[in-house]
Design an enzyme around this catalytic site. Structure first.
Site, PDB file in Angstrom:
ATOM      1  N   GLU A  93     -12.460  56.735 118.015  1.00 43.59           N
ATOM      2  CA  GLU A  93     -11.116  56.614 118.555  1.00 43.59           C
ATOM      3  C   GLU A  93     -10.852  57.603 119.680  1.00 43.59           C
ATOM      4  OE1 GLU A  93      -8.849  54.766 114.720  1.00 43.59           O
ATOM      5  OE2 GLU A  93      -9.055  56.915 114.786  1.00 43.59           O
ATOM      6  N   CYS A 106      -7.363  62.203 124.907  1.00 37.41           N
ATOM      7  CA  CYS A 106      -7.913  62.922 123.764  1.00 37.41           C
ATOM      8  C   CYS A 106      -9.130  62.124 123.310  1.00 37.41           C
ATOM      9  CB  CYS A 106      -6.862  62.992 122.659  1.00 37.41           C
ATOM     10  SG  CYS A 106      -7.505  63.646 121.116  1.00 37.41           S
ATOM     11  N   CYS A 113     -17.233  63.547 110.962  1.00 35.73           N
ATOM     12  CA  CYS A 113     -17.442  64.999 111.057  1.00 35.73           C
ATOM     13  C   CYS A 113     -17.872  65.483 109.679  1.00 35.73           C
ATOM     14  CB  CYS A 113     -16.143  65.693 111.472  1.00 35.73           C
ATOM     15  SG  CYS A 113     -16.273  67.500 111.549  1.00 35.73           S
ATOM     16  N   CYS A 117     -12.790  69.847 106.654  1.00 33.28           N
ATOM     17  CA  CYS A 117     -11.491  70.528 106.534  1.00 33.28           C
ATOM     18  C   CYS A 117     -10.585  69.635 105.681  1.00 33.28           C
ATOM     19  CB  CYS A 117     -10.868  70.758 107.907  1.00 33.28           C
ATOM     20  SG  CYS A 117     -11.933  71.691 109.008  1.00 33.28           S
ATOM     21  N   CYS A 338      -3.252  64.121 115.944  1.00 34.41           N
ATOM     22  CA  CYS A 338      -4.378  64.963 115.548  1.00 34.41           C
ATOM     23  C   CYS A 338      -4.613  64.862 114.049  1.00 34.41           C
ATOM     24  CB  CYS A 338      -4.077  66.428 115.831  1.00 34.41           C
ATOM     25  SG  CYS A 338      -4.046  66.847 117.540  1.00 34.41           S
TER      26      CYS A 338
END
Ligand code: SAH
Ligand code: SF4
Length: 347
Positions: A93, A106, A113, A117, A338
């Site tokens: 994306e 962005c 990933c 987190c 985000c």
């Protein structure tokens, strides 16, 4: 049959050496490069200033695999989320964030990933693979075209804040940013590019040694090792002291200030004590702070801070004479903010 190579993974120099080996004039490389990266040619047959035999040769040896726009979602605040399909079927994306006088792309650096987190939707996916330099660069080109088509805006900024950890795909990210800033690519000033990292000390030192010219943003989210260990597992092996050392080194070598991203989560990292620890951590180098609003993901463990705590946190930092920007979220209604990027399909 000989395996064809995606020409988009070749630099100008590589194309030039290929042509030399095949008895063609090396200056043709520049023409081919421009067809690919400025005019976005879909086929060698479109490259009308090349001889027929050269077009044939290129066709025999190379493919042109652009990434495809699979889906577009437009938020009520005009933010556009783009799902790109890669040649092996994975989805990534990118987001276009327009404001009155700016358009920011962005973009993603990896498919998923693996840093996990707790508050991040991408972290839940695990890592599928790194993006190639051309896949990273192409997101910029596609989003630049969208900014123009949809809003008549020129692309002014690029942030590597989409899916993935850019410093774990170091070479490809740097090569892509080189293409963005090169005159043969988009000719964009590196000062308009920001790389956001979770904060990997060894790689930050490498950035400093490589004398990069783009901005560095570090997702800090807590200046307390115990807390950071809990919601950012990467901190267990790369603690805040090592991170501080690498940032001092970065600042000394490049002369650049550091941007800290700090995501305020209710009851987790938003107390005045947290603010005080953060202010203390900022003393070692010149910094700019972006306070980010938490965006909800499917994980219900975290909530955004109350307005009261949010404002008190910001006021405290300002009282310590720190440069603080508040980033209210964009594109939340389409999960484009985000940490919400997770290759989710349209409902
Ligand atoms: N891996 C890099 C860049 C991609 S994440 C990094 O971690 O910096 C981009 C930014 O989104 C980071 O600052 C990240 O901490 C933040 N983020 C992750 N989850 C979020 C969420 N749910 N709400 C708001 N920001 C989030
Ligand atoms: Fe990876 Fe960044 Fe998400 Fe952490 S915040 S899981 S490093 S993409």
């Amino acid at each position: 049959m000989q395996h064809k190579i995606n020409i988009l993974s070749h630099s100008l120099n590589e194309i030039s050496s290929f042509l030399k080996e095949h008895g063609e004039k090396p200056f043709r490389a520049k023409q081919i490069y421009e067809w690919l990266w400025k005019k976005h040619a879909k086929s060698f047959d479109d490259m009308t200033n090349l001889s027929k035999s050269l077009r044939q040769l290129m066709h025999e040896k190379f493919t042109i695999n652009y990434i495809n726009i699979k889906d577009l979602q437009i938020s009520s605040d005009k933010t556009i989320k783009v799902a790109f399909e890669l040649s092996d079927g994975y989805l990534i994306e990118g987001v276009l964030i327009p404001t009155e006088n700016r358009a920011t792309a962005c973009i993603s650096s990896q498919v998923g990933c693996n840093l996990g987190c707790e508050f991040c939707a991408t972290g839940k996916l695990g890592l599928k693979r790194n993006l190639t330099a051309d896949e990273i660069y192409q997101q910029v080109v596609e989003i630049m075209n969208l900014a123009d088509e949809k809003y008549g805006l020129s692309l002014t900024n690029i942030v590597l804040m989409g899916m993935g950890e850019p410093l774990l795909n170091y070479d490809n990210v740097l090569q892509a940013m080189e293409m963005v800033s090169s005159e043969n690519g988009l000719g964009m000033s590196p000062q308009r590019i920001t790389l956001s990292t979770v904060g990997l000390p060894r790689m930050i030192k490498k950035l400093a040694d490589d004398q990069v010219k783009f901005n560095l943003a570090v997702s800090l989210h807590s200046a307390n090792n115990k807390k950071r260990n809990e919601f950012m597992p990467v901190n267990r092996k790369n603690d805040l002291d090592a991170l501080r050392d690498s940032l001092i080194y970065f600042n000394q070598k490049t002369g650049q200030r550091i941007t800290f991203e700090y995501l305020l989560m209710d009851g987790i990292n938003d107390s005045l004590k947290d603010a005080e620890e953060f202010a203390e951590y900022c003393k070692s180098f010149p910094v700019k702070i972006n306070i980010i609003e938490y965006n909800s993901t499917s994980d219900k463990q975290f909530k955004k801070s109350s307005n009261e705590n949010f404002d008190a946190f910001v006021t405290f930092l300002k009282s310590r004479n720190l440069v603080v920007n508040v980033r209210r979220s964009r594109g939340q209604d389409i999960d484009a903010a985000c940490g919400q990027l997770a290759g989710k399909k349209k409902k």
